[in-house]
Design a protein around this motif. Sequence first.
Motif, PDB file in Angstrom:
ATOM      1  N   UNK A 168      -8.910 -11.206  -9.160  1.00  0.00           N
ATOM      2  CA  UNK A 168      -8.072 -12.349  -8.823  1.00  0.00           C
ATOM      3  C   UNK A 168      -7.152 -12.011  -7.666  1.00  0.00           C
ATOM      4  N   UNK A 169      -7.092 -12.903  -6.684  1.00  0.00           N
ATOM      5  CA  UNK A 169      -6.171 -12.690  -5.564  1.00  0.00           C
ATOM      6  C   UNK A 169      -4.721 -12.820  -6.014  1.00  0.00           C
ATOM      7  N   UNK A 170      -4.501 -13.373  -7.195  1.00  0.00           N
ATOM      8  CA  UNK A 170      -3.141 -13.433  -7.736  1.00  0.00           C
ATOM      9  C   UNK A 170      -2.633 -12.029  -8.071  1.00  0.00           C
ATOM     10  N   UNK A 171      -3.544 -11.060  -8.093  1.00  0.00           N
ATOM     11  CA  UNK A 171      -3.170  -9.669  -8.368  1.00  0.00           C
ATOM     12  C   UNK A 171      -3.373  -8.803  -7.120  1.00  0.00           C
ATOM     13  N   UNK A 172      -3.297  -9.441  -5.943  1.00  0.00           N
ATOM     14  CA  UNK A 172      -3.506  -8.712  -4.693  1.00  0.00           C
ATOM     15  C   UNK A 172      -2.506  -7.585  -4.511  1.00  0.00           C
ATOM     16  N   UNK A 173      -1.240  -7.803  -4.822  1.00  0.00           N
ATOM     17  CA  UNK A 173      -0.231  -6.762  -4.620  1.00  0.00           C
ATOM     18  C   UNK A 173      -0.563  -5.520  -5.445  1.00  0.00           C
ATOM     19  N   UNK A 174      -1.084  -5.725  -6.626  1.00  0.00           N
ATOM     20  CA  UNK A 174      -1.523  -4.600  -7.465  1.00  0.00           C
ATOM     21  C   UNK A 174      -2.653  -3.834  -6.773  1.00  0.00           C
ATOM     22  N   UNK A 175      -3.637  -4.555  -6.237  1.00  0.00           N
ATOM     23  CA  UNK A 175      -4.755  -3.908  -5.546  1.00  0.00           C
ATOM     24  C   UNK A 175      -4.282  -3.214  -4.275  1.00  0.00           C
ATOM     25  N   UNK A 176      -3.462  -3.891  -3.489  1.00  0.00           N
ATOM     26  CA  UNK A 176      -2.988  -3.323  -2.231  1.00  0.00           C
ATOM     27  C   UNK A 176      -2.174  -2.052  -2.476  1.00  0.00           C
ATOM     28  N   UNK A 177      -1.313  -2.058  -3.474  1.00  0.00           N
ATOM     29  CA  UNK A 177      -0.501  -0.871  -3.753  1.00  0.00           C
ATOM     30  C   UNK A 177      -1.370   0.291  -4.220  1.00  0.00           C
ATOM     31  N   UNK A 178      -2.427   0.002  -4.952  1.00  0.00           N
ATOM     32  CA  UNK A 178      -3.336   1.080  -5.360  1.00  0.00           C
ATOM     33  C   UNK A 178      -4.079   1.640  -4.154  1.00  0.00           C
ATOM     34  N   UNK A 179      -4.516   0.769  -3.269  1.00  0.00           N
ATOM     35  CA  UNK A 179      -5.227   1.208  -2.066  1.00  0.00           C
ATOM     36  C   UNK A 179      -4.329   2.077  -1.188  1.00  0.00           C
ATOM     37  N   UNK A 180      -3.055   1.697  -1.075  1.00  0.00           N
ATOM     38  CA  UNK A 180      -2.092   2.442  -0.266  1.00  0.00           C
ATOM     39  C   UNK A 180      -1.444   3.606  -1.024  1.00  0.00           C
ATOM     40  N   UNK A 181      -1.774   3.711  -2.321  1.00  0.00           N
ATOM     41  CA  UNK A 181      -1.194   4.753  -3.193  1.00  0.00           C
ATOM     42  C   UNK A 181       0.331   4.615  -3.284  1.00  0.00           C
ATOM     43  N   UNK A 182       0.791   3.376  -3.390  1.00  0.00           N
ATOM     44  CA  UNK A 182       2.204   3.061  -3.543  1.00  0.00           C
ATOM     45  C   UNK A 182       2.479   2.814  -5.021  1.00  0.00           C
ATOM     46  N   UNK A 183       3.478   3.477  -5.539  1.00  0.00           N
ATOM     47  CA  UNK A 183       3.888   3.244  -6.925  1.00  0.00           C
ATOM     48  C   UNK A 183       5.317   2.740  -6.910  1.00  0.00           C
ATOM     49  N   UNK A 184       5.525   1.607  -7.571  1.00  0.00           N
ATOM     50  CA  UNK A 184       6.849   1.012  -7.653  1.00  0.00           C
ATOM     51  C   UNK A 184       6.942   0.319  -9.006  1.00  0.00           C
ATOM     52  N   UNK A 185       8.051   0.504  -9.711  1.00  0.00           N
ATOM     53  CA  UNK A 185       8.166  -0.122 -11.035  1.00  0.00           C
ATOM     54  C   UNK A 185       8.103  -1.655 -10.982  1.00  0.00           C
ATOM     55  N   UNK A 186       8.362  -2.255  -9.833  1.00  0.00           N
ATOM     56  CA  UNK A 186       8.303  -3.706  -9.705  1.00  0.00           C
ATOM     57  C   UNK A 186       6.864  -4.226  -9.594  1.00  0.00           C
ATOM     58  N   UNK A 187       5.922  -3.328  -9.286  1.00  0.00           N
ATOM     59  CA  UNK A 187       4.516  -3.724  -9.163  1.00  0.00           C
ATOM     60  C   UNK A 187       3.796  -3.286 -10.431  1.00  0.00           C
ATOM     61  N   UNK A 188       3.484  -4.237 -11.265  1.00  0.00           N
ATOM     62  CA  UNK A 188       2.842  -3.950 -12.547  1.00  0.00           C
ATOM     63  C   UNK A 188       1.400  -3.525 -12.299  1.00  0.00           C
ATOM     64  N   UNK A 189       1.030  -2.388 -12.860  1.00  0.00           N
ATOM     65  CA  UNK A 189      -0.330  -1.859 -12.736  1.00  0.00           C
ATOM     66  C   UNK A 189      -1.040  -2.072 -14.080  1.00  0.00           C
ATOM     67  N   UNK A 190      -1.823  -3.140 -14.169  1.00  0.00           N
ATOM     68  CA  UNK A 190      -2.517  -3.467 -15.418  1.00  0.00           C
ATOM     69  C   UNK A 190      -3.942  -2.957 -15.455  1.00  0.00           C
TER      70      UNK A 190
END
Length: 131
Positions: A79-101
């Motif tokens: 789902x593109x509604x979870x793009x930020x989750x995918x993008x942060x994983x691709x960039x290896x960014x971890x932030x508590x505000x970005x839920x990783x489900x």
Amino acid sequence: MKSITVTDKLLGQIHYMAEREGGDWSMMYFSDHELSYIIKGTASAYLTHGDKTRENYEVPFFTVDKNQTDSVIIPLQRSSLRFLEAFSQWMKIRDPEIVQRCEMFSAEDCSPVDQVINFHGQLTNYDELTP
């Protein structure tokens, strides 16, 4: 179809520039929309933007990087509604505000992925759209 040709040429140029510059690189591509056929299967068929069919939401999405040797296809819906989750994983960014489900770039089932946003900004159930 002209836009597909132009996009393909642009991506080829970006790939060439990245290779020419050297070093590690990675590229992500996705479309902001998909097209659907009107009067499909006839000589009068044409493509247009829409929000009534599933194919309107089945957009191209892929990543490529310098060290990639194999093509990996994830045959599961995302789902593109979870793009930020995918993008942060691709960039290896971890932030508590970005839920990783879910691991978005794996064969893991990332359900639920049945909601899309229609032209009126409303959530719509993907499974209820015309196949």
